[in-house]
Scaffold this motif. Structure first.
Motif, mmCIF file in Angstrom:
data_model
loop_
_atom_site.group_PDB
_atom_site.id
_atom_site.type_symbol
_atom_site.label_atom_id
_atom_site.label_comp_id
_atom_site.label_asym_id
_atom_site.label_seq_id
_atom_site.Cartn_x
_atom_site.Cartn_y
_atom_site.Cartn_z
ATOM 1 N N VAL A 1 -4.811 6.371 21.834
ATOM 2 C CA VAL A 1 -4.743 7.823 22.218
ATOM 3 C C VAL A 1 -6.231 8.390 22.237
ATOM 4 C CG1 VAL A 1 -2.556 7.872 21.284
ATOM 5 C CG2 VAL A 1 -4.373 8.511 19.872
ATOM 6 N N CYS A 2 -6.177 9.586 22.994
ATOM 7 C CA CYS A 2 -7.382 10.390 23.319
ATOM 8 C C CYS A 2 -7.568 11.501 22.427
ATOM 9 C CB CYS A 2 -7.459 10.658 24.922
ATOM 10 S SG CYS A 2 -7.350 9.388 26.026
ATOM 11 N N ASP A 3 -6.581 11.860 21.598
ATOM 12 C CA ASP A 3 -6.750 12.889 20.719
ATOM 13 C C ASP A 3 -5.904 12.909 19.601
ATOM 14 O OD1 ASP A 3 -4.082 14.613 21.507
ATOM 15 O OD2 ASP A 3 -4.754 13.729 23.246
ATOM 16 N N ASP A 4 -6.195 13.593 18.316
ATOM 17 C CA ASP A 4 -5.606 13.762 17.191
ATOM 18 C C ASP A 4 -4.148 14.287 17.607
ATOM 19 O OD1 ASP A 4 -7.803 12.843 15.737
ATOM 20 O OD2 ASP A 4 -8.548 14.755 15.532
ATOM 21 N N GLY A 5 -4.045 15.354 18.393
ATOM 22 C CA GLY A 5 -2.523 15.921 18.580
ATOM 23 C C GLY A 5 -1.511 14.836 19.110
ATOM 24 N N ALA A 6 -1.992 13.965 19.914
ATOM 25 C CA ALA A 6 -1.093 12.946 20.308
ATOM 26 C C ALA A 6 -0.978 11.948 19.267
ATOM 27 C CB ALA A 6 -1.701 11.962 21.522
ATOM 28 N N ALA A 7 -1.949 11.556 18.398
ATOM 29 C CA ALA A 7 -1.876 10.412 17.384
ATOM 30 C C ALA A 7 -0.820 11.129 16.350
ATOM 31 C CB ALA A 7 -3.170 10.213 16.843
ATOM 32 N N ASP A 8 -0.925 12.234 16.063
ATOM 33 C CA ASP A 8 0.068 12.979 15.130
ATOM 34 C C ASP A 8 1.416 12.901 15.536
ATOM 35 O OD1 ASP A 8 -2.344 13.498 13.442
ATOM 36 O OD2 ASP A 8 -2.479 15.638 14.099
ATOM 37 N N ALA A 9 1.605 13.278 16.795
ATOM 38 C CA ALA A 9 2.893 13.248 17.314
ATOM 39 C C ALA A 9 3.527 11.667 17.308
ATOM 40 C CB ALA A 9 3.066 13.582 18.952
ATOM 41 N N ILE A 10 2.689 10.918 17.397
ATOM 42 C CA ILE A 10 3.248 9.297 17.733
ATOM 43 C C ILE A 10 3.702 8.806 16.204
ATOM 44 C CG2 ILE A 10 2.506 7.097 18.331
ATOM 45 C CD1 ILE A 10 1.019 8.419 20.626
ATOM 46 N N ARG A 11 2.907 8.776 15.277
ATOM 47 C CA ARG A 11 2.837 8.455 14.322
ATOM 48 C C ARG A 11 4.196 8.455 13.219
ATOM 49 N NH1 ARG A 11 -2.919 9.972 13.169
ATOM 50 N NH2 ARG A 11 -4.422 8.041 13.561
ATOM 51 N N PRO A 12 4.792 9.614 13.146
ATOM 52 C CA PRO A 12 5.906 9.561 12.436
ATOM 53 C C PRO A 12 7.117 8.927 13.402
ATOM 54 C CG PRO A 12 5.284 11.746 13.263
ATOM 55 C CD PRO A 12 4.126 11.077 13.364
ATOM 56 N N ILE A 13 7.059 8.946 14.503
ATOM 57 C CA ILE A 13 8.098 8.356 15.470
ATOM 58 C C ILE A 13 7.921 6.765 15.235
ATOM 59 C CG2 ILE A 13 9.113 8.002 17.668
ATOM 60 C CD1 ILE A 13 9.275 10.760 16.356
ATOM 61 N N ALA A 14 6.634 6.326 15.289
ATOM 62 C CA ALA A 14 6.431 4.868 14.631
ATOM 63 C C ALA A 14 7.140 4.282 13.655
ATOM 64 C CB ALA A 14 4.914 4.699 14.973
ATOM 65 N N MET B 1 10.522 3.906 13.745
ATOM 66 C CA MET B 1 10.999 2.510 14.667
ATOM 67 C C MET B 1 10.558 1.299 13.674
ATOM 68 S SD MET B 1 12.114 3.656 17.499
ATOM 69 C CE MET B 1 12.124 2.564 18.444
ATOM 70 N N GLY B 2 9.883 1.611 12.504
ATOM 71 C CA GLY B 2 9.580 0.385 11.555
ATOM 72 C C GLY B 2 8.204 -0.088 11.829
ATOM 73 N N TRP B 3 7.339 0.571 12.647
ATOM 74 C CA TRP B 3 6.124 0.062 13.088
ATOM 75 C C TRP B 3 4.823 0.713 12.169
ATOM 76 C CZ3 TRP B 3 7.646 1.859 18.521
ATOM 77 C CH2 TRP B 3 8.517 0.926 19.278
ATOM 78 N N SER B 4 3.865 0.282 12.147
ATOM 79 C CA SER B 4 2.708 0.679 11.047
ATOM 80 C C SER B 4 2.062 1.819 11.749
ATOM 81 C CB SER B 4 1.778 -0.458 10.943
ATOM 82 O OG SER B 4 0.789 -0.086 10.335
ATOM 83 N N PRO B 5 1.760 2.941 10.942
ATOM 84 C CA PRO B 5 1.349 4.117 11.592
ATOM 85 C C PRO B 5 -0.228 3.857 11.891
ATOM 86 C CG PRO B 5 1.784 4.525 9.383
ATOM 87 C CD PRO B 5 2.488 3.200 9.796
ATOM 88 N N GLU B 6 -0.855 2.719 11.215
ATOM 89 C CA GLU B 6 -2.142 2.534 11.515
ATOM 90 C C GLU B 6 -2.504 1.793 12.886
ATOM 91 O OE1 GLU B 6 -3.058 -0.205 8.216
ATOM 92 O OE2 GLU B 6 -2.713 1.472 6.866
ATOM 93 N N LYS B 7 -1.354 1.490 13.463
ATOM 94 C CA LYS B 7 -1.558 1.008 14.793
ATOM 95 C C LYS B 7 -1.695 2.088 15.990
ATOM 96 C CE LYS B 7 -1.448 -3.596 13.712
ATOM 97 N NZ LYS B 7 -2.813 -4.157 13.776
ATOM 98 N N VAL B 8 -1.680 3.285 15.475
ATOM 99 C CA VAL B 8 -2.001 4.256 16.536
ATOM 100 C C VAL B 8 -3.514 4.562 16.539
ATOM 101 C CG1 VAL B 8 -1.602 6.759 17.088
ATOM 102 C CG2 VAL B 8 0.322 5.279 16.282
#
Length: 422
Positions: free
Chosen positions: A21-34, A37-44
């Motif tokens: 991702v290119c910005d913190d806003g997108a990263a913050d939106a993706i991590r909880p959904i990841a 789904m059972g995925w590691s938030p560190e992969k964002v």
């Protein structure tokens, strides 16, 4: 990048999900959904498309990849760099700031599973991730039916306008729908092909790219270049500018056949008749040839020539003669009996003229076999597809086409039709 029929490496060797991702806003939106789904938030990760290309060039691709195009000036061209480093089977989702339907369609054609518009919303991400996971986990029917021999069929019109492309599109659809075989439809009419149009698709740039750069053709290129109709059918075609002739020695076409054979169970080649003169090697691996014709004097002449040519250049192929657009009323230019006598063999299948069904199929963007399943022409196409599938399984030999000369055949035709009007 996201074709479910492509072979993939063991899932245990690949991350289930990675996002760039290119910005913190997108990263913050993706991590909880990841996490849901059972995925590691560190992969964002931060970095966008360029970082994804650099990292994946030296590491294994994840099962699902999310890339941010916000800082990309030319998404369509730069996404090709990603295709070069992504392993087959990776499901790619893109996101960006540009709200453009054409961009979305072009990205999907290039192999992207979905395009998300920023700012991102939780429900939007959940739906996209669920769809991507379903695509990745889709049953690999190619692997389950690996013992079935590959069926490579060429459809050729004895004359222009006899409906060879209509037959080719229907056969490809039937192989996938009727026999559940992964099928590629290869339309080699680079400038005027209609197979993608008949299936309501944008043709993409894959075929022209292949012709211009044969060295790029490999399994990954095929996966990216083909446009999917459904999970079992994909199309490779083009609408090259008519003021730009494409120069090729035919090697690209041969390589395409080889790569498609490795990735699919069936290949249907819509083969323009002039290609036989320029590139005769295209028929050397065919299992079957569907020779589409009309019942006319000129078509009889050309059928004779084609049957003789295939006997010499593709003796391994079973040649099936299909009479298309046969009217049930009116005075024909040539009777079926006289036509068969002239070519010294029977017509295998007759497809009746059905203008109403043809118009309906065109409006719906569906092949005739799908739009008219219960119509006579639809039933005939089903029978033709069944014959081809059975022949590939049984190893049916090519029928004899007669040994007399072209001149003698045409001469006998003229003797049999002394009352034919000009």
């Amino acid at each position: 990048m996201n074709a479910p029929w492509s072979p993939t490496r063991s899932a245990s060797l690949r991350d289930p999900f990675v996002a760039y991702v290119c910005d913190d806003g997108a990263a913050d939106a993706i991590r909880p959904i990841a996490v849901e789904m059972g995925w590691s938030p560190e992969k964002v990760l931060r970095g966008g498309l360029r970082a994804a290309v650099q990292n994946l060039a030296v590491s294994a691709s994840p099962n699902i990849l999310l890339v941010d195009l916000s800082e990309t000036r030319d998404p369509l061209n730069e996404i090709n760099a990603l295709a070069e480093v992504c392993e087959p089977g990776t499901v790619v989702i893109a996101m960006g700031m540009t709200n453009d339907v054409r961009l979305y369609r072009d990205l999907v054609v290039s192999g992207i599973q979905d395009y998300l518009l920023k700012p991102l919303h939780a429900d939007q991400l959940r739906d996209s991730f669920a769809s991507a996971q379903a695509v990745f986990n889709a049953p690999k029917h190619v692997e389950a039916a690996a013992d079935r021999p590959h069926l490579m069929t060429a459809v050729i019109g004895a004359r222009g306008g006899v409906g060879a492309s209509t037959v080719a599109a229907s056969l490809a659809w039937l192989f996938g729908d009727k026999d559940a075989r992964s099928t590629a439809l290869l339309d080699l009419d680079v400038h005027f092909g209609t197979d993608a149009l008949a299936l309501d698709l944008e043709p993409g740039r894959g075929l022209t790219d292949a012709i211009e750069n044969p060295s790029r053709i490999d399994g990954l290129f095929i996966e990216r270049a083909l446009v999917r109709v459904n999970e079992r059918l994909a199309v490779l075609s083009a609408e090259a500018p008519i003021n730009q002739p494409l120069m090729t020695d035919g090697s690209a076409f041969f390589q395409l056949q080889e790569e498609i054979r490795a990735a699919f169970e069936c290949t249907v080649i819509d083969l323009p008749r002039h290609m036989l003169v320029q590139h005769p090697m295209l028929v050397q691996d065919l299992n079957a040839v569907v020779l589409v014709t009309e019942i006319t004097l000129a078509a009889a002449r050309d059928c004779i020539r084609f049957l003789s040519w295939f006997k010499s250049h593709a003796p391994q192929a079973s040649v099936i003669v299909v009479a298309n657009k046969v009217a049930s009323s009116g005075v024909p230019e040539l009777s079926r009996k006289d036509f068969e006598a002239s070519i010294e063999r029977k017509i295998d299948f007759v497809l009746p003229l059905d203008q109403k069904l043809a118009a309906q199929a065109a409006k719906l963007g569906k092949p005739v076999a799908e739009a008219g399943k219960n119509a006579k022409v639809g039933q005939a196409l089903h029978a033709l597809a069944g014959r081809l599938i059975a022949a590939s399984s049984d190893g049916e030999d090519a029928p004899e086409t007669g040994g007399t000369s072209l001149l003698s055949k045409l001469g006998s035709l003229k003797v049999k039709l002394p009352k034919k009007k000009a």
